[in-house]
Design a protein around this motif. Structure first.
Motif, PDB file in Angstrom:
ATOM      1  N   ARG A 202       0.815  -1.211   0.000  1.00  0.00           N
ATOM      2  CA  ARG A 202       0.000   0.000   0.000  1.00  0.00           C
ATOM      3  C   ARG A 202       0.851   1.266   0.000  1.00  0.00           C
ATOM      4  NH1 ARG A 202      -3.250  -2.786   4.291  1.00  0.00           N
ATOM      5  NH2 ARG A 202      -5.190  -3.547   3.354  1.00  0.00           N
ATOM      6  N   ALA A 203       2.069   1.156   0.490  1.00  0.00           N
ATOM      7  CA  ALA A 203       2.903   2.339   0.702  1.00  0.00           C
ATOM      8  C   ALA A 203       3.971   2.542  -0.361  1.00  0.00           C
ATOM      9  CB  ALA A 203       3.570   2.255   2.078  1.00  0.00           C
ATOM     10  N   THR A 204       4.122   1.593  -1.271  1.00  0.00           N
ATOM     11  CA  THR A 204       5.163   1.710  -2.286  1.00  0.00           C
ATOM     12  C   THR A 204       4.669   1.156  -3.616  1.00  0.00           C
ATOM     13  OG1 THR A 204       7.466   1.136  -2.804  1.00  0.00           O
ATOM     14  CG2 THR A 204       6.178  -0.518  -1.655  1.00  0.00           C
ATOM     15  N   THR A 205       5.139   1.743  -4.701  1.00  0.00           N
ATOM     16  CA  THR A 205       4.732   1.280  -6.034  1.00  0.00           C
ATOM     17  C   THR A 205       5.645   0.160  -6.511  1.00  0.00           C
ATOM     18  OG1 THR A 205       6.168   2.807  -7.241  1.00  0.00           O
ATOM     19  CG2 THR A 205       3.975   3.627  -6.597  1.00  0.00           C
ATOM     20  N   VAL A 206       5.193  -0.535  -7.541  1.00  0.00           N
ATOM     21  CA  VAL A 206       6.016  -1.603  -8.122  1.00  0.00           C
ATOM     22  C   VAL A 206       7.357  -1.043  -8.573  1.00  0.00           C
ATOM     23  CG1 VAL A 206       6.166  -3.354  -9.915  1.00  0.00           C
ATOM     24  CG2 VAL A 206       3.954  -2.847  -8.878  1.00  0.00           C
ATOM     25  N   GLU A 207       7.320   0.076  -9.268  1.00  0.00           N
ATOM     26  CA  GLU A 207       8.550   0.670  -9.776  1.00  0.00           C
ATOM     27  C   GLU A 207       9.511   1.014  -8.638  1.00  0.00           C
ATOM     28  OE1 GLU A 207       5.479   1.550 -10.616  1.00  0.00           O
ATOM     29  OE2 GLU A 207       5.429   0.861 -12.705  1.00  0.00           O
ATOM     30  N   GLU A 208       8.949   1.489  -7.537  1.00  0.00           N
ATOM     31  CA  GLU A 208       9.800   1.872  -6.405  1.00  0.00           C
ATOM     32  C   GLU A 208      10.493   0.670  -5.795  1.00  0.00           C
ATOM     33  OE1 GLU A 208       7.395   5.877  -4.866  1.00  0.00           O
ATOM     34  OE2 GLU A 208       6.941   3.907  -3.988  1.00  0.00           O
ATOM     35  N   TYR A 209       9.758  -0.421  -5.562  1.00  0.00           N
ATOM     36  CA  TYR A 209      10.440  -1.552  -4.917  1.00  0.00           C
ATOM     37  C   TYR A 209      11.317  -2.338  -5.890  1.00  0.00           C
ATOM     38  CZ  TYR A 209       6.247  -4.582  -5.899  1.00  0.00           C
ATOM     39  OH  TYR A 209       5.206  -5.289  -6.463  1.00  0.00           O
ATOM     40  N   VAL A 210      10.988  -2.325  -7.165  1.00  0.00           N
ATOM     41  CA  VAL A 210      11.889  -2.935  -8.161  1.00  0.00           C
ATOM     42  C   VAL A 210      13.204  -2.175  -8.203  1.00  0.00           C
ATOM     43  CG1 VAL A 210      12.243  -3.323 -10.626  1.00  0.00           C
ATOM     44  CG2 VAL A 210      10.100  -4.034  -9.563  1.00  0.00           C
ATOM     45  N   ASN A 211      13.122  -0.852  -8.175  1.00  0.00           N
ATOM     46  CA  ASN A 211      14.340  -0.043  -8.170  1.00  0.00           C
ATOM     47  C   ASN A 211      15.133  -0.226  -6.889  1.00  0.00           C
ATOM     48  OD1 ASN A 211      13.999   1.113 -10.719  1.00  0.00           O
ATOM     49  ND2 ASN A 211      12.747   2.794  -9.931  1.00  0.00           N
ATOM     50  N   LYS A 212      14.425  -0.256  -5.757  1.00  0.00           N
ATOM     51  CA  LYS A 212      15.096  -0.336  -4.460  1.00  0.00           C
ATOM     52  C   LYS A 212      15.812  -1.664  -4.255  1.00  0.00           C
ATOM     53  CE  LYS A 212      14.226   0.104   0.523  1.00  0.00           C
ATOM     54  NZ  LYS A 212      13.221   0.433   1.572  1.00  0.00           N
ATOM     55  N   TYR A 213      15.168  -2.771  -4.638  1.00  0.00           N
ATOM     56  CA  TYR A 213      15.707  -4.084  -4.301  1.00  0.00           C
ATOM     57  C   TYR A 213      16.429  -4.796  -5.444  1.00  0.00           C
ATOM     58  CZ  TYR A 213      12.985  -3.505  -0.035  1.00  0.00           C
ATOM     59  OH  TYR A 213      12.478  -3.027   1.150  1.00  0.00           O
ATOM     60  N   THR A 214      16.238  -4.311  -6.668  1.00  0.00           N
ATOM     61  CA  THR A 214      16.885  -4.999  -7.804  1.00  0.00           C
ATOM     62  C   THR A 214      17.606  -4.042  -8.743  1.00  0.00           C
ATOM     63  OG1 THR A 214      15.027  -4.893  -9.367  1.00  0.00           O
ATOM     64  CG2 THR A 214      14.976  -6.673  -7.730  1.00  0.00           C
ATOM     65  N   ASN A 215      17.787  -2.794  -8.325  1.00  0.00           N
ATOM     66  CA  ASN A 215      18.409  -1.779  -9.185  1.00  0.00           C
ATOM     67  C   ASN A 215      17.693  -1.631 -10.521  1.00  0.00           C
ATOM     68  OD1 ASN A 215      20.542  -1.087  -7.358  1.00  0.00           O
ATOM     69  ND2 ASN A 215      21.605  -2.970  -7.943  1.00  0.00           N
ATOM     70  N   GLY A 216      16.378  -1.822 -10.483  1.00  0.00           N
ATOM     71  CA  GLY A 216      15.572  -1.646 -11.683  1.00  0.00           C
ATOM     72  C   GLY A 216      15.549  -2.824 -12.624  1.00  0.00           C
ATOM     73  N   GLU A 217      16.283  -3.897 -12.288  1.00  0.00           N
ATOM     74  CA  GLU A 217      16.386  -5.047 -13.199  1.00  0.00           C
ATOM     75  C   GLU A 217      15.180  -5.980 -13.091  1.00  0.00           C
ATOM     76  OE1 GLU A 217      18.745  -5.818 -15.589  1.00  0.00           O
ATOM     77  OE2 GLU A 217      19.316  -3.737 -15.199  1.00  0.00           O
ATOM     78  N   GLY A 218      14.560  -6.050 -11.944  1.00  0.00           N
ATOM     79  CA  GLY A 218      13.440  -6.952 -11.727  1.00  0.00           C
ATOM     80  C   GLY A 218      13.848  -8.210 -10.979  1.00  0.00           C
ATOM     81  N   PHE A 219      12.855  -8.924 -10.494  1.00  0.00           N
ATOM     82  CA  PHE A 219      13.089 -10.136  -9.707  1.00  0.00           C
ATOM     83  C   PHE A 219      13.203 -11.358 -10.618  1.00  0.00           C
ATOM     84  CE2 PHE A 219      11.017  -7.115  -6.944  1.00  0.00           C
ATOM     85  CZ  PHE A 219      11.697  -7.258  -5.735  1.00  0.00           C
ATOM     86  N   ASP A 220      14.017 -12.308 -10.220  1.00  0.00           N
ATOM     87  CA  ASP A 220      14.197 -13.526 -11.019  1.00  0.00           C
ATOM     88  C   ASP A 220      12.896 -14.330 -11.087  1.00  0.00           C
ATOM     89  OD1 ASP A 220      17.200 -13.505 -11.536  1.00  0.00           O
ATOM     90  OD2 ASP A 220      17.124 -13.329  -9.353  1.00  0.00           O
ATOM     91  N   ILE A 221      12.193 -14.416  -9.963  1.00  0.00           N
ATOM     92  CA  ILE A 221      10.898 -15.106  -9.900  1.00  0.00           C
ATOM     93  C   ILE A 221       9.912 -14.211  -9.165  1.00  0.00           C
ATOM     94  CG2 ILE A 221       9.630 -17.132  -9.063  1.00  0.00           C
ATOM     95  CD1 ILE A 221      12.304 -18.658  -9.045  1.00  0.00           C
ATOM     96  N   VAL A 222       8.723 -14.095  -9.717  1.00  0.00           N
ATOM     97  CA  VAL A 222       7.634 -13.402  -9.037  1.00  0.00           C
ATOM     98  C   VAL A 222       6.481 -14.398  -8.907  1.00  0.00           C
ATOM     99  CG1 VAL A 222       6.068 -11.431  -9.020  1.00  0.00           C
ATOM    100  CG2 VAL A 222       8.320 -11.217 -10.104  1.00  0.00           C
ATOM    101  N   TYR A 223       6.068 -14.674  -7.667  1.00  0.00           N
ATOM    102  CA  TYR A 223       4.947 -15.586  -7.452  1.00  0.00           C
ATOM    103  C   TYR A 223       3.734 -14.761  -7.028  1.00  0.00           C
ATOM    104  CZ  TYR A 223       2.709 -20.117  -6.632  1.00  0.00           C
ATOM    105  OH  TYR A 223       1.893 -21.220  -6.720  1.00  0.00           O
ATOM    106  N   ASP A 224       2.714 -14.741  -7.901  1.00  0.00           N
ATOM    107  CA  ASP A 224       1.460 -14.054  -7.617  1.00  0.00           C
ATOM    108  C   ASP A 224       0.479 -15.038  -7.017  1.00  0.00           C
ATOM    109  OD1 ASP A 224      -1.009 -12.566  -7.818  1.00  0.00           O
ATOM    110  OD2 ASP A 224      -1.346 -13.637  -9.700  1.00  0.00           O
ATOM    111  N   THR A 225       0.036 -14.771  -5.789  1.00  0.00           N
ATOM    112  CA  THR A 225      -0.950 -15.640  -5.139  1.00  0.00           C
ATOM    113  C   THR A 225      -2.315 -14.972  -5.038  1.00  0.00           C
ATOM    114  OG1 THR A 225      -0.537 -14.854  -2.866  1.00  0.00           O
ATOM    115  CG2 THR A 225       0.909 -16.596  -3.720  1.00  0.00           C
ATOM    116  N   LEU A 226      -2.459 -13.794  -5.667  1.00  0.00           N
ATOM    117  CA  LEU A 226      -3.667 -13.001  -5.491  1.00  0.00           C
ATOM    118  C   LEU A 226      -4.476 -12.794  -6.763  1.00  0.00           C
ATOM    119  CD1 LEU A 226      -2.010 -10.343  -3.174  1.00  0.00           C
ATOM    120  CD2 LEU A 226      -3.520 -12.197  -2.460  1.00  0.00           C
ATOM    121  N   GLY A 227      -3.819 -12.807  -7.921  1.00  0.00           N
ATOM    122  CA  GLY A 227      -4.509 -12.611  -9.185  1.00  0.00           C
ATOM    123  C   GLY A 227      -4.907 -11.165  -9.428  1.00  0.00           C
TER     124      GLY A 227
END
Length: 336
Positions: A202-227
């Motif tokens: 709720r407090a951060t956007t996808v772009e923000e956490y992708v940049n923060k944790y992966t330097n903008g490259e993205g995660f190797d695996i993303v598991y969506d459990t919510l649809g």
């Protein structure tokens, strides 16, 4: 609640959509060839059980009236011809009934396909063990079977405190991955306690956490459990070229362009297929054997709601589930 008549048993019957469960005396099953007769000690309560009960789970192929319940832990009473993996007295668990016309686990006894079962973890209680199978298999099929999770990867789990999500976090950690998990602020402490870096969705956007944790490259695996919108967000969180998105709720219509423009890939998980189609059931038993190994190695602890229910109070459990008030998996203590 044991019945005195050895040819019958008590079971919860869902008679019609939206009707409460009723305790019914029914014929006790016997173990046919390839089956195991189990005295059920505990049964997990799943969201899908409730969807079937309320007439909204058509994909599960379980017309009413029926005995529902998918997950269980119990004790082997007898084995059918050709079964060599189990013997009377073994403590077992699995995802084994309640869909595809199969008798469910809201009953004192059931005859299950032996391929679907595994010996339960000695380190976990019957309640804990009964809480896991559906969610663990779903998490494993996505992370291990589809995405080949391994050491050194960055894995993002959407819904890290949820039924599938909290087990996915622990599986990814066990394989040596660096794990991140989304959740609400109230879930931060739990998510961090199972080894994931918490992300407040709720407090951060996808772009923000992708940049923060992966330097903008993205995660190797993303598991969506919510649809839904979370799956769309997953497409833009995957790593360029090598990223893989997995979803266990990818049932809507989605634009694949964001995923394609990253050169990433996608897999869907439909855990019920072997039970409905009757194909590939042995692999479900193999996955549960892996769950037992992880649990007994201290790498897997399921989140179970502490409240206790019996067959007589199972309707209360479903009310709690329907109102979104569960804190972990709800479990029915079938053997009182």
């Amino acid at each position: 609640m044991e019945t005195q008549n050895t040819t019958t048993m008590q079971a919860l019957m869902a008679t019609e959509a939206n009707a409460p469960f009723t305790i019914t005396e029914v014929e006790r099953p016997a173990a046919a060839e390839g089956q195991v007769l189990v005295r059920i000690i505990a049964s997990g309560v799943s969201v899908l059980d409730n969807k079937i009960r309320t007439g909204k789970g058509g994909h599960a192929k379980q017309p009413l009236p029926a005995i529902l319940g998918m997950d269980f832990a119990g004790i082997v009473e007898a084995v059918g011809a050709g079964v060599t993996r189990f013997k009377a007295g073994d403590e077992v668990y699995g995802l084994a009934g309640g869909i595809g016309g199969l008798q469910g686990t809201y009953a004192q006894y059931a005859a299950f396909d032996a391929d679907l079962l595994a010996v339960k973890p000695s380190s976990l209680s019957m309640r804990q063990s009964a809480s896991m199978p559906l969610n663990f298999i779903t998490a494993w099929e996505g992370l291990v079977d589809r995405a080949n999770v391994h050491e050194g990867q960055k894995v993002l789990v959407h819904g890290g405190a949820g039924g599938v999500g909290h087990l996915a976090v622990q599986i990814a950690r066990a394989f040596g991955a660096d794990v991140y998990a989304t959740g609400s602020a109230a879930q931060q402490q739990y998510i961090e306690s199972i080894g994931a870096t918490f992300i407040d969705y709720r407090a951060t956007t996808v772009e923000e956490y992708v940049n923060k944790y992966t330097n903008g490259e993205g995660f190797d695996i993303v598991y969506d459990t919510l649809g839904g919108a979370t799956l769309d967000a997953s497409f833009v969180a995957a790593r360029y070229y090598t990223g893989h998105v997995v979803s266990c709720l990818g049932w809507g219509e989605h634009k694949l362009a964001p995923l394609s423009f990253r050169g990433a890939t996608y897999s869907g998980v439909f855990t019920l297929m072997p039970m409905i189609a009757g194909k590939g059931r042995k692999h479900h038993g193999e996955i549960m054997e892996e769950a037992t190994k992880l649990a007994d190695a201290g790498k897997l602890v399921p989140l179970v709601d502490e409240r206790s229910f019996t067959l007589a109070s199972a309707n209360d459990a479903h009310d709690i589930l329907e109102n979104g008030k569960a804190n972990g998996k709800l479990v029915i203590d079938v053997a009182e």
